[in-house]
Write a protein that holds these residues in place. Structure first.
Motif, PDB file in Angstrom:
ATOM      1  N   LYS A 173      -5.544  -0.023  -4.299  1.00 28.16           N
ATOM      2  CA  LYS A 173      -6.297   0.130  -3.055  1.00 28.16           C
ATOM      3  C   LYS A 173      -5.590  -0.579  -1.905  1.00 28.16           C
ATOM      4  O   LYS A 173      -5.449  -0.034  -0.805  1.00 28.16           O
ATOM      5  N   ARG A 178      -2.446   1.321  -0.921  1.00 27.46           N
ATOM      6  CA  ARG A 178      -2.753   2.516  -0.133  1.00 27.46           C
ATOM      7  C   ARG A 178      -3.096   2.155   1.305  1.00 27.46           C
ATOM      8  O   ARG A 178      -2.667   2.837   2.250  1.00 27.46           O
ATOM      9  N   GLU A 179      -3.850   1.084   1.497  1.00 23.73           N
ATOM     10  CA  GLU A 179      -4.264   0.693   2.845  1.00 23.73           C
ATOM     11  C   GLU A 179      -3.073   0.255   3.696  1.00 23.73           C
ATOM     12  O   GLU A 179      -2.981   0.582   4.879  1.00 23.73           O
ATOM     13  N   LEU A 195       0.132   1.109   3.244  1.00 23.56           N
ATOM     14  CA  LEU A 195       0.956   2.280   3.509  1.00 23.56           C
ATOM     15  C   LEU A 195       0.335   3.146   4.608  1.00 23.56           C
ATOM     16  O   LEU A 195       1.037   3.627   5.501  1.00 23.56           O
ATOM     17  N   LYS A 196      -0.968   3.307   4.563  1.00 20.53           N
ATOM     18  CA  LYS A 196      -1.662   4.092   5.580  1.00 20.53           C
ATOM     19  C   LYS A 196      -1.479   3.465   6.960  1.00 20.53           C
ATOM     20  O   LYS A 196      -1.267   4.176   7.953  1.00 20.53           O
ATOM     21  N   ALA A 197      -1.546   2.151   7.041  1.00 25.46           N
ATOM     22  CA  ALA A 197      -1.396   1.466   8.323  1.00 25.46           C
ATOM     23  C   ALA A 197       0.021   1.587   8.869  1.00 25.46           C
ATOM     24  O   ALA A 197       0.232   1.730  10.072  1.00 25.46           O
ATOM     25  N   THR A 211       2.180   4.071   8.188  1.00 26.53           N
ATOM     26  CA  THR A 211       2.438   5.460   8.573  1.00 26.53           C
ATOM     27  C   THR A 211       1.712   5.833   9.860  1.00 26.53           C
ATOM     28  O   THR A 211       2.125   6.767  10.548  1.00 26.53           O
ATOM     29  N   ALA A 212       0.640   5.102  10.189  1.00 23.30           N
ATOM     30  CA  ALA A 212      -0.091   5.385  11.430  1.00 23.30           C
ATOM     31  C   ALA A 212       0.728   5.036  12.668  1.00 23.30           C
ATOM     32  O   ALA A 212       0.346   5.388  13.785  1.00 23.30           O
ATOM     33  N   ARG A 224       1.382  12.208  13.859  1.00 21.91           N
ATOM     34  CA  ARG A 224       1.315  13.181  12.774  1.00 21.91           C
ATOM     35  C   ARG A 224       2.313  14.307  13.038  1.00 21.91           C
ATOM     36  O   ARG A 224       2.605  14.626  14.185  1.00 21.91           O
ATOM     37  N   ARG A 281       6.878   6.436  -1.615  1.00 21.35           N
ATOM     38  CA  ARG A 281       6.098   5.934  -0.482  1.00 21.35           C
ATOM     39  C   ARG A 281       5.637   4.513  -0.781  1.00 21.35           C
ATOM     40  O   ARG A 281       4.735   4.302  -1.589  1.00 21.35           O
ATOM     41  N   ARG A 284       6.839   7.275   7.743  1.00 23.18           N
ATOM     42  CA  ARG A 284       5.742   7.911   6.988  1.00 23.18           C
ATOM     43  C   ARG A 284       5.821   7.573   5.503  1.00 23.18           C
ATOM     44  O   ARG A 284       4.842   7.705   4.777  1.00 23.18           O
TER      45      ARG A 284
END
Length: 352
Positions: free
Chosen positions: A94, A97-98, A100-102, A104-105, A109, A135, A239
């Motif tokens: 978890k 994932r958080e 990596l998401k931050a 890539t933001a 897009r 990733r 990304r």
């Protein structure tokens, strides 16, 4: 192609575990290292001859002060790199994932226009190679500069303070015959750092635009296409979790000449000299022009260019160290918590 010019903000992600190293904000510079050398602070179009090569931007100390500061900050840099590796290896899924998401933001897009441009510029082999990149967080430090600008010294004095197991250094020379038969980005993708590592490109994918532009071996259209391809590549890398720091070590022609001549005057340094160094020096002004255009065209918040005066090697090394510390600290990672009973394991060890 639109580009952003703001520094990426530190990640705001709530993670489990133990707070990571502190002290990144106690920089020896009077200012934010992420902004002090950004190419965006200079007037556009960029003229490198107007950028100081000897000025100690935001640093009032002398050489001994810089060397002391580097020694004091080296452990912090090493701890931050180890923390990134620990996160990749042991953090809960978890949390991974958080983070990596931050990361890539930080890039927009993928738009239909970007997709179409990739189809023009990337071969299927490049897309396949990118699809195989894991990733996960990692850092890529891109070092560019004229011969004798001090790139090797940065690797030796700054990067070496981190665990060698967590660092991957690559130098890009002229492509081999095999590499010439493939897309020029394929060899770059093969040499990307692994998750949790700090990768250093001592000369980089930018050579594939810089050298042809100076020698005139490629058309303006081809050079523009290659420049766009580099931007698209870096977007895709972010990304995938990459933190990209790009540095041009900016040396004056006078200091460069002294350093090159000193290599000829010392037998132990003859190996560092190549006759092509004199050819490149003859094109010094042209290289400066091309560098300026390339830096402006490919600077972005998610892959910023920093121009650091390199006439004082000790100053440029301190600056690069702070850029690395800031980039790693901005991830705001935590040491993964133990997934076992610490007290029980301690008791078992003492009884063994």
């Amino acid at each position: 192609m639109p580009k952003d010019t703001q520094n990426p903000a530190p990640l705001e992600v709530g993670l489990s575990g133990v707070r990571g190293p502190t002290g990144a904000k106690k920089t020896p510079f009077t200012g934010d290292p992420r902004s002090l050398w950004r190419v965006t602070q200079f007037s556009s179009p960029l003229t490198l001859t107007e950028v100081h090569t000897r000025k100690k931007v935001a640093f009032s100390g002398k050489r001994k002060d810089a060397e002391r500061a580097m020694g004091e900050r080296a452990q912090l840099l090493a701890d931050l790199q180890e923390l990134m590796w620990a996160h990749v290896v042991s953090a809960p899924e978890k949390d991974q994932r958080e983070v990596l998401k931050a990361i890539t933001a930080r890039v927009p897009r993928r738009s239909p226009q970007e997709k179409a441009r990739r189809e023009q510029l990337f071969t299927p082999e490049v897309e396949i190679a990118l699809s195989r990149v894991t990733r996960a967080p990692r850092v890529l430090l891109v070092l560019q500069g004229m011969d004798a600008a001090g790139k090797g010294g940065v690797v030796k004095q700054v990067v070496s303070s981190m665990d060698p197991m967590g660092v991957e250094v690559t130098g890009f020379g002229a492509p081999t015959p095999e590499e010439k038969r493939e897309h020029y980005l394929e060899r770059v993708i093969r040499r990307l750092p692994r998750p949790g590592h700090v990768g250093v490109f001592d000369r980089s994918h930018y050579e594939d635009v810089l050298v042809p532009a100076v020698t005139g071996s490629h058309s303006e259209e081809e050079l523009e296409s290659r420049t766009d391809a580099l931007t698209l590549l870096e977007r895709e890398l972010v990304r995938h979790g990459f933190v990209i720091i790009k540095v041009m070590l900016h040396v004056s022609p006078e200091v460069q000449l002294d350093r090159l001549v000193s290599r000829l005057d010392r037998e132990k340094k003859h190996w560092k000299y190549d006759p092509s160094d004199a050819d490149a020096r003859a094109d010094f002004n042209r290289y400066q022009e091309v560098y300026a255009q390339l830096l402006e065209a490919t600077d972005a918040d998610y892959a910023p260019w920093h121009v650091i005066g390199a006439d004082r090697k000790w100053y440029s090394r301190l600056a690069v160290q702070e850029l690395l510390i800031a980039a790693l600290a901005d991830l705001n990672l935590r040491w993964p918590a133990a997934d076992y009973d610490v007290a029980a394991e301690r008791k078992r060890l003492l009884a063994s």
